[in-house]
Design a protein around this motif. Structure first.
Motif, PDB file in Angstrom:
ATOM      1  N   ASN A   1      -3.372   1.727  -1.442  1.00 18.38           N
ATOM      2  CA  ASN A   1      -4.233   0.412  -1.802  1.00 18.38           C
ATOM      3  C   ASN A   1      -5.749   0.991  -1.531  1.00 18.38           C
ATOM      4  OD1 ASN A   1      -6.020  -1.697  -0.798  1.00 18.38           O
ATOM      5  ND2 ASN A   1      -4.553  -3.090  -0.975  1.00 18.38           N
TER       6      ASN A   1
ATOM      7  N   TYR B   1      -0.381   1.736  -7.140  1.00 21.22           N
ATOM      8  CA  TYR B   1      -1.338   1.009  -6.722  1.00 21.22           C
ATOM      9  C   TYR B   1      -1.035  -0.242  -6.242  1.00 21.22           C
ATOM     10  CZ  TYR B   1      -3.817   5.402  -7.609  1.00 21.22           C
ATOM     11  OH  TYR B   1      -3.825   6.899  -8.199  1.00 21.22           O
ATOM     12  N   HIS B   2      -1.431  -0.726  -5.169  1.00 26.31           N
ATOM     13  CA  HIS B   2      -1.188  -1.843  -4.488  1.00 26.31           C
ATOM     14  C   HIS B   2      -2.540  -2.815  -4.398  1.00 26.31           C
ATOM     15  CE1 HIS B   2      -1.058  -4.938  -0.955  1.00 26.31           C
ATOM     16  NE2 HIS B   2       0.150  -5.212  -1.825  1.00 26.31           N
ATOM     17  N   SER B   3      -2.692  -3.919  -5.082  1.00 29.40           N
ATOM     18  CA  SER B   3      -3.686  -4.675  -5.240  1.00 29.40           C
ATOM     19  C   SER B   3      -3.277  -5.962  -4.305  1.00 29.40           C
ATOM     20  CB  SER B   3      -4.233  -5.118  -6.503  1.00 29.40           C
ATOM     21  OG  SER B   3      -5.394  -5.926  -6.489  1.00 29.40           O
ATOM     22  N   GLU B   4      -4.178  -6.312  -3.303  1.00 28.91           N
ATOM     23  CA  GLU B   4      -3.612  -7.211  -2.390  1.00 28.91           C
ATOM     24  C   GLU B   4      -3.568  -8.616  -2.664  1.00 28.91           C
ATOM     25  OE1 GLU B   4      -6.270  -5.236  -1.632  1.00 28.91           O
ATOM     26  OE2 GLU B   4      -7.876  -6.104  -0.692  1.00 28.91           O
TER      27      GLU B   4
ATOM     28  N   SER C   1       2.282 -10.117  -0.317  1.00 23.57           N
ATOM     29  CA  SER C   1       1.526  -9.283  -0.536  1.00 23.57           C
ATOM     30  C   SER C   1       1.018  -8.677   0.805  1.00 23.57           C
ATOM     31  CB  SER C   1       0.386  -9.589  -1.528  1.00 23.57           C
ATOM     32  OG  SER C   1      -0.461  -8.391  -1.844  1.00 23.57           O
TER      33      SER C   1
ATOM     34  N   ILE D   1       1.280  -5.289   3.308  1.00 28.25           N
ATOM     35  CA  ILE D   1       0.247  -4.656   4.038  1.00 28.25           C
ATOM     36  C   ILE D   1       0.476  -4.754   5.623  1.00 28.25           C
ATOM     37  CG2 ILE D   1      -2.233  -4.598   4.979  1.00 28.25           C
ATOM     38  CD1 ILE D   1      -2.692  -6.094   1.889  1.00 28.25           C
TER      39      ILE D   1
ATOM     40  N   ILE E   1       2.370  -0.170   3.316  1.00 31.50           N
ATOM     41  CA  ILE E   1       1.588   0.469   2.433  1.00 31.50           C
ATOM     42  C   ILE E   1       1.420   2.322   3.003  1.00 31.50           C
ATOM     43  CG2 ILE E   1      -0.837   0.661   1.408  1.00 31.50           C
ATOM     44  CD1 ILE E   1       0.708  -1.830   0.525  1.00 31.50           C
TER      45      ILE E   1
ATOM     46  N   CYS F   1      -4.235   3.747   2.758  1.00 27.93           N
ATOM     47  CA  CYS F   1      -5.126   2.891   2.393  1.00 27.93           C
ATOM     48  C   CYS F   1      -6.710   3.455   2.459  1.00 27.93           C
ATOM     49  CB  CYS F   1      -5.089   1.195   3.322  1.00 27.93           C
ATOM     50  SG  CYS F   1      -6.664   0.417   2.890  1.00 27.93           S
TER      51      CYS F   1
ATOM     52  N   LEU G   1      -5.782  -4.696   6.330  1.00 27.54           N
ATOM     53  CA  LEU G   1      -5.419  -3.531   5.786  1.00 27.54           C
ATOM     54  C   LEU G   1      -5.561  -2.186   7.061  1.00 27.54           C
ATOM     55  CD1 LEU G   1      -7.181  -3.692   2.551  1.00 27.54           C
ATOM     56  CD2 LEU G   1      -4.764  -3.066   2.719  1.00 27.54           C
TER      57      LEU G   1
END
Lengths: 211, 236
Positions: free
Chosen positions: A16, A37-40, A81, A85, A90, A93, A126
């Protein structure tokens, strides 16, 4: 800086990236590594910015900028999501910082100014949830004050949460006995680094730091 | 017969009372139920508490509802967005209350509210300003903060497809808070781009099962908040 941090992201990681300089990392990941890639806001498998034909106001990242979704991406709602986190799913970050302390405290959401409109977003989630927290930041603020300190004076985002710090001067590891210098940028002396840092630094010759 | 379809936005919103707690779906401009929010401005309910991740932008949607003076309190994680002046101005003048909640805690509080969980402990925000005054407890050596589940009287939701049972599907990252909020309100009101015949949504693909949905309105060509803001539109 982004390049240096990108080198430390292993193949297969779920990452992230915070808004700002950390976002640059995606474009400089060494070839041959597959990083997701993680997008919250609800996307795993975020791709690069869209071409004019791909632009879609309903496909955005956490900074509300339009993005794309890679093959194999998934969409999910906000509670899912943040379960990713907060549940420790994840791997890494990478966040920006206003201040970081030698024991890994991070301040990056507020200067404590009572006139400023407070806003926190997902930063506290995060730092509390991701397995590794990397901070990517200029070593000193625009006013020339060190952002790397013994104690943060701004309100904290999280206590003892940062694992590594990448600045324009050096790379640090946060360890129980303090801040270890892992690497110094070319042309930067130990003296200059210490002078621009608001806490004492630990050098470990074993790590082969060259000055 | 079960049929949650309502003919007009006016009918769907007419029983919203002054002082109601209203969850508004969307993350920034994506997934924001603009037509329903504008309907609420027309309806005129006041002293509302609104739950949303942000504070709207420009002079449309949530920002317009705030500018209309209908909102007494906002529960959100990030009210400081480009173009969020409507909220910022009222806040600085002390004319609107803000409850700032970390984004994941906000999502989880709503999820808990919808799932009948009164409260939960989380390490998020422990040791920070946002945990001040809250109960804490140590679990597995980590300080955790007690957070309360969040419920609402009304949820205003944007989805892509619905059937008459209220089963919903969403579009890309416009999903965001919408499915979670749909579970946490006494009355969940949904605007969709299309109402499809029963059976045409594959049960494997239903994101929000109709049990959570009370009213569905067909808004076949929704205007995107991002475009309204770009064009400088002002509502009403």
């Amino acid at each position: 800086m982004a390049q240096r941090a990108a080198n430390d992201i292993p193949d297969g990681s779920i990452v992230n990236l915070g808004i700002g300089i950390p976002e640059l990392i995606a474009s400089v990941i060494p070839e041959g590594r597959e990083v997701l890639y993680h997008s919250e806001n609800g996307l795993l498998g975020m791709g690069p910015a869209p071409t004019p034909e791909q632009r879609d106001h309903d496909l955005v990242n956490a900074g509300k900028k339009m993005v794309t979704a890679v093959e194999g991406a998934s969409f999910f709602h906000h509670a899912d999501s943040f379960s990713m986190i907060r549940g420790g799913h994840i791997d890494i970050c990478v966040l920006g910082a206003m201040q970081v302390s030698e024991c890994g405290d991070l301040a990056n959401w507020s200067t404590g100014d009572p006139d400023a409109l407070p806003a926190v977003g997902g930063a506290m989630d995060l730092v509390g949830g991701a397995k590794q927290i990397y901070v990517l930041t200029q070593h000193c603020s625009k006013k020339g004050k060190s952002k790397i300190l013994q104690r943060c004076s701004y309100p904290l985002t999280g206590k003892g949460v940062v694992n590594r710090i990448y600045t324009d001067l050096a790379v640090f590891n946060v360890e129980p006995d303090g801040l270890h210098v892992e690497e110094i940028a070319p042309g930067v002396s130990m003296g200059l680094l210490q002078e621009r840092t608001g806490c004492s630094l630990i050098y470990n010759e074993r790590r082969g730091i060259t000055i | 017969m079960i049929n949650k379809e309502v003919d007009t936005i006016e009918t769907a919103l007419n029983d919203i009372r002054d002082g109601a707690v209203i969850m508004v779906g969307g993350f920034g401009q994506a997934g924001s139920p603009v037509e329903l929010i504008h309907g609420l401005i027309d309806q005129g309910a006041k002293h509302l508490t609104v739950v949303n991740n942000n504070a709207g932008s420009g002079h449309v949607g949530l920002a317009a509802l705030i500018e209309a003076g209908q909102v007494d309190k906002l529960i959100c994680s990030f009210p400081r967005m480009a173009g969020s002046d409507a909220f910022g101005n009222l806040y600085r003048d002390g004319d609107i209350e803000l409850e700032l909640v970390p984004q994941g805690t906000l999502a989880e509080r709503i999820r808990a509210g919808g799932a009948g969980v009164s409260a939960f402990y989380t390490p998020t925000a422990a040791g920070t300003l946002l945990a001040e005054g809250k109960e804490t407890r140590i679990f597995s050596g980590r300080e955790c903060v007690l957070e309360l589940g969040l419920k609402a009287d009304i949820a205003l939701i944007k989805a892509q497809y619905a059937d008459r049972y209220g089963n919903l599907t969403y579009y890309k990252t416009a999903r965001n808070f919408n499915p979670v909020m749909a579970t946490a309100a006494s009355t969940t009101i949904v605007q969709v781009s299309k109402i499809v015949p029963l059976g045409s949504i594959d049960p494997e693909c239903v994101v929000t099962p109709g049990i959570y949905v009370d009213r569905v309105i067909n808004v076949s060509t929704p205007v995107h908040e991002a475009l309204l803001v770009e064009q400088g539109c002002v509502y009403p």
